[in-house]
Structure formats: C-alpha cells, structure tokens
Design an enzyme around this catalytic site. Structure first.
Site, PDB file in Angstrom:
ATOM      1  N   ARG A 149       8.028  27.033  27.696  1.00 51.33           N
ATOM      2  CA  ARG A 149       9.097  26.109  28.127  1.00 51.33           C
ATOM      3  C   ARG A 149       9.014  24.703  27.539  1.00 51.33           C
ATOM      4  O   ARG A 149       9.861  23.873  27.853  1.00 51.33           O
ATOM      5  CB  ARG A 149       9.134  26.000  29.661  1.00 51.33           C
ATOM      6  CG  ARG A 149       9.114  27.310  30.428  1.00 51.33           C
ATOM      7  CD  ARG A 149      10.268  28.206  30.086  1.00 51.33           C
ATOM      8  NE  ARG A 149      10.385  29.333  31.008  1.00 51.33           N
ATOM      9  CZ  ARG A 149      11.084  30.433  30.762  1.00 51.33           C
ATOM     10  NH1 ARG A 149      11.713  30.565  29.607  1.00 51.33           N
ATOM     11  NH2 ARG A 149      11.158  31.405  31.649  1.00 51.33           N
ATOM     12  N   ASN A 158      14.825  40.376  32.645  1.00 53.22           N
ATOM     13  CA  ASN A 158      15.576  40.941  31.536  1.00 53.22           C
ATOM     14  C   ASN A 158      14.604  41.373  30.440  1.00 53.22           C
ATOM     15  O   ASN A 158      13.904  40.507  29.910  1.00 53.22           O
ATOM     16  CB  ASN A 158      16.577  39.920  30.982  1.00 53.22           C
ATOM     17  CG  ASN A 158      17.561  40.549  30.020  1.00 53.22           C
ATOM     18  OD1 ASN A 158      17.839  41.739  30.112  1.00 53.22           O
ATOM     19  ND2 ASN A 158      18.084  39.761  29.095  1.00 53.22           N
ATOM     20  N   HIS A 201       9.270  44.162  24.999  1.00 54.42           N
ATOM     21  CA  HIS A 201       9.491  44.702  26.353  1.00 54.42           C
ATOM     22  C   HIS A 201      10.365  45.963  26.387  1.00 54.42           C
ATOM     23  O   HIS A 201      11.412  45.990  27.029  1.00 54.42           O
ATOM     24  CB  HIS A 201      10.046  43.636  27.295  1.00 54.42           C
ATOM     25  CG  HIS A 201      11.072  42.715  26.732  1.00 54.42           C
ATOM     26  ND1 HIS A 201      12.207  43.132  26.063  1.00 54.42           N
ATOM     27  CD2 HIS A 201      11.140  41.350  26.745  1.00 54.42           C
ATOM     28  CE1 HIS A 201      12.911  42.091  25.703  1.00 54.42           C
ATOM     29  NE2 HIS A 201      12.289  40.999  26.088  1.00 54.42           N
ATOM     30  N   ASP A 259       5.391  39.012  28.969  1.00 55.16           N
ATOM     31  CA  ASP A 259       6.680  38.311  29.051  1.00 55.16           C
ATOM     32  C   ASP A 259       6.626  37.246  30.147  1.00 55.16           C
ATOM     33  O   ASP A 259       7.554  37.081  30.938  1.00 55.16           O
ATOM     34  CB  ASP A 259       7.820  39.291  29.298  1.00 55.16           C
ATOM     35  CG  ASP A 259       9.200  38.679  29.061  1.00 55.16           C
ATOM     36  OD1 ASP A 259       9.282  37.526  28.573  1.00 55.16           O
ATOM     37  OD2 ASP A 259      10.207  39.344  29.380  1.00 55.16           O
ATOM     38  N   HIS A 298       3.487  37.746  23.990  1.00 54.51           N
ATOM     39  CA  HIS A 298       4.823  37.429  24.508  1.00 54.51           C
ATOM     40  C   HIS A 298       4.733  36.544  25.749  1.00 54.51           C
ATOM     41  O   HIS A 298       4.637  37.031  26.878  1.00 54.51           O
ATOM     42  CB  HIS A 298       5.558  38.733  24.852  1.00 54.51           C
ATOM     43  CG  HIS A 298       7.019  38.568  25.080  1.00 54.51           C
ATOM     44  ND1 HIS A 298       7.947  39.507  24.671  1.00 54.51           N
ATOM     45  CD2 HIS A 298       7.742  37.581  25.666  1.00 54.51           C
ATOM     46  CE1 HIS A 298       9.162  39.103  25.008  1.00 54.51           C
ATOM     47  NE2 HIS A 298       9.051  37.936  25.631  1.00 54.51           N
ATOM     48  N   ASN A 312      12.109  30.245  22.435  1.00 53.15           N
ATOM     49  CA  ASN A 312      13.275  29.802  23.209  1.00 53.15           C
ATOM     50  C   ASN A 312      12.946  28.523  23.976  1.00 53.15           C
ATOM     51  O   ASN A 312      12.882  28.475  25.201  1.00 53.15           O
ATOM     52  CB  ASN A 312      13.785  30.908  24.141  1.00 53.15           C
ATOM     53  CG  ASN A 312      12.761  31.403  25.127  1.00 53.15           C
ATOM     54  OD1 ASN A 312      11.561  31.301  24.902  1.00 53.15           O
ATOM     55  ND2 ASN A 312      13.240  31.929  26.241  1.00 53.15           N
TER      56      ASN A 312
END
EC number: 3.5.2.3
Length: 429
Positions: free
Chosen positions: A65, A279, A233, A306, A61, A95
């Site tokens: 970018r 988050n 997570h 993460d 994870h 993402n």
C-alpha cells in the site's frame, strides 16, 4: 558474531533431519550434527529442540500500500507482518500510487524497500502504464532498475493484443509475467461466485468463467510467445485443468494458490462478514478440493498469501461495497500446517517446498528458499507442538481483516532471521 541454532528438526535438501545450523556474519557457515570445530567462546545459542528450522518462507504476492494508502499498510508494517509469519522474502505488487511503471519509479521502490523493509522485498513492475492502459512498459528498463517480474495485479489485462505484446517483451528480457486473470466483461457486477449460495443470500454473483476464460486465452498466448507465465491466485477447477494440460504440453506456466482459497469456500459467506470478501472470490467446495489435490500433483507450484490489508472502515461496509481482500502474512503457515499437514492432506516437506523452495526457484530468487552453506542466513523457526489462538491484537500488520481470527492453530513462528539478524522473536509467556 556467531549464532548456533541447536537441536532443531531442519528442513534441508528435501529432508527433515535433526541437526544444527551455524550462522556467522549473516551467512550460513555450517549445517550438521556436531559443529563444535567451528565454535569459540563468543557465540549465541538458540535451543531449537522440538522446533522446526526452515528456510525463510517466500511469498511472491503481497500488497504493502505504500505509497498512496499508508493508512492501510506501509513497507515497515507489512514487512514486520511477513517476518511474524516466517517470511524472509516477499514480492510487492505494483498497485500503489504512483504505479511503478517506469524504470525511475521502479528504482525508487527498490530503494525504499531496501531502506524500510525488515525482510527482502522483491519489486514488481506493472505490465502496462498505470496498470490499466494498453501501453506496455519498458521491460528492459524496469528489469535493469530492479524489477524481478511484471504484473498488473488487481486488474487483468483485458486486450489480447496488449497481453501478447507484453508477453513478447517480457520474454525478450527474461522477466516472468504474473497475471491477475479476470475477464471484466463477464463480471456482471458480481461480488461473490455465482451459484446456489449467491442466490440463497440474494447477492450478485459472477460466473467462474471470469477466471477460466482469461486463463485459456493467456495460456494460448504464453505458448505462442514462450514467456514464463504465472497465474496469480488460481481458484477454479477449470483453470487448474487447463494449467495442468498446458504444463504437459510444454507451456512455461506456474501458478499460486492462496491459503483462503485452499481452506474456505463460498459456503462460509453469510452476506454480512466482509472478511470473507476477496478477489478472486471464494469458490465452490469442489474448487477448493481441486486446489488441495493440485498441491500434491504439481499443478499448483507455490502458495502465496495475497496479503491485502484494509482499514476497518473499508472492510466494515455492506458486503457489496466493502473492499476486497484479507491479511495473510502472519497466519499462512500455521493455518496450512494445521488444516492440511496435521490432517494428513499434505506432507510437511511438500508444504515447505510450496512456501519456500518452489517460489524462490520459479522466480529466480537465487538467495532464497534453501538452507545452504555460504548462502544468506534467512531462516524461520516454528513451534509445531503447541496450539495458539489467532488474535488480531498480535498482528504487526495495520490490517486486521481476516476470517481466521479466533481459530486455534499449530505452527507459531518462534523466530525469523534475515541475513543473520533476528527480525522477529516470539514473546515467551
């Protein structure tokens, strides 16, 4: 070319043993105590006396970018940060912009990862088009293009019907489905976990049921479909209880915990330092303790960072407006070794399973997670004996957003090797 890693404490087949590792032409040629029969005059030697020699760590994870936000991180800088932390295989979340949600886009990312990555980068496809729609991606196509799993990380799949269809499609082609579990209808504008601390700080809080409600839904769907369902997570004790129950009842579920959720709670938040904003948000102390316990009882299968780098501008805003996320690749092992292993809360062997063996096995990353003769020489060497201070000036990531800066820890990475090539080496003072 041969490299002999000599006199190290080697983690192999669940045991810590004093032995040597011989690397030749990118693979592990031999592991043992006397390897002279394999040697000639032409070899390099690394003295690993008083050092830990581990399988390269595996982090399923990370957020690199690229493309879309290369001011925050690139594949090159992110993978350099991974190597700095002892990771040799990572899973890159989708993402990015454009989102890898078609076979062609996934294939482009796979090729770019291979071209620019210092470590092995396994690529996620999105679950649905653009990560936010209800249109399930071509699962067979993205798998053929090289996706190792699917995820909409950063967003939970909000519609139960969409998730059910996605799970059916993922199961049909044998792809793990990794879920960001967050019922957005329950957020209520919260920027941290709802509770005494949020009320004291006067910050809007979101209830923990944001996570556990979607975990409950997804576990029911996973049972119905038989998919390999992975919870990203995980952060609350209620989610852990449901996952534990589901495992006992035959649901094919795995989950990961992050270093920050294992080591920090909402009591760390002062309302100003946005390095504590992520988050899922930091949870209550009872949740943190439950996560640590779940490392030992098998409910939590693996640790994942993460890794979420941001610019100083994005993290320097007011707490309510700052971006979510912290960097994690470069500090994860040292933090967990220092705070969990050295304090007696976790055995070193278990930590290495959680950070290498288990994620590789769960996600069918067959070349990773083990030191095995004939397998690629993906190796990490750590110094467990000498303390060092986490210093953002040492980061290879573009992001310096970490709440752990300034902490004294043990477990510094000495060397990381990928396919027999040294991709990170500690600078000696």
């Amino acid at each position: 070319m041969k490299t002999l890693i000599k006199n190290g404490t080697v983690y192999n087949d669940g045991r810590l043993v004093k032995e040597d590792v011989l690397v030749e032409d990118g693979i592990i040629r031999a592991i043992g105590k006397d390897l002279h029969e394999y040697l000639d005059d032409d070899y390099d030697e690394l003295d690993a006396g008083n050092l830990l020699v581990s399988p390269g760590l595996v982090d399923v994870h990370v957020h690199y970018r690229e493309p879309g936000q290369t001011e925050k991180e690139t594949i090159k800088t992110g993978s350099a940060a991974a190597a700095h932390g002892g990771f040799t295989t990572v899973g890159a979340m989708p993402n990015v912009d454009p989102v890898p949600d078609t076979p062609a886009k996934v294939a482009q990312m796979v090729a770019k990862n291979k071209q620019d990555g210092l470590v092995h980068i396994a690529q996620y496809s999105a679950i649905t088009t653009d990560r936010t729609s209800d249109e399930v991606v071509d699962m067979a196509g993205v798998k053929q293009a090289g996706a190792f799993a699917v995820s909409n990380d950063g967003n939970g799949v909000q519609a139960a019907g969409t998730m059910y269809r996605a799970m059916q499609a993922a199961k049909a082609v044998g792809l793990p489905l990794a879920a960001h579990v967050e019922d957005e209808s329950l957020l209520f504008g919260g920027v941290m976990t709802e509770g005494d601390r949020s009320r004291y700080l006067g910050l809007p809080g979101a209830p923990e049921v944001v996570e556990s409600a979607q975990v409950a839904r997804d576990l029911a769907l996973a049972k119905a479909t038989g998919v390999h369902y992975h919870v990203c997570h995980v952060s609350t004790k209620d989610s852990l209880a449901m996952i534990h129950f589901a495992k006992q009842n035959g649901v094919r579920v795995t989950c990961e915990a992050t270093p920050h959720h294992l080591l920090l709670s909402d009591q760390c938040i002062d309302g100003h330092d946005s390095n504590y904003k992520m988050n899922p948000p930091l949870r209550h102390e009872a949740d943190r303790r439950a996560l640590v316990a779940a490392l030992n009882d098998g409910t939590v299968d693996m640790i994942a960072t993460d890794h979420a780098p941001h610019t100083e501008e994005d993290k320097g805003r007011d707490f309510c407006c700052a971006a979510n996320g912290i960097t994690g690749s470069e500090t994860a092992f040292a933090l967990l070794y220092t705070k969990l292993v050295k304090t007696g809360l976790l055995k070193l062997e278990r930590l290495l399973d959680l950070m290498a063996t288990n994620p590789a096995e769960a996600f069918n990353l067959t070349e990773a997670g083990h030191l095995e003769v004939g397998k690629p020489a993906d190796i990490a060497v750590f110094d467990l004996n000498h303390p060092y201070v986490i210093d953002q000036r040492d980061y290879l990531s573009k992001g310096i957003n970490s709440p752990f800066t300034g902490m004294t820890v043990y477990g510094q990475t000495v060397m990381t090797m990928v396919d027999g090539q040294v991709v990170y080496q500690r600078k000696e003072n």
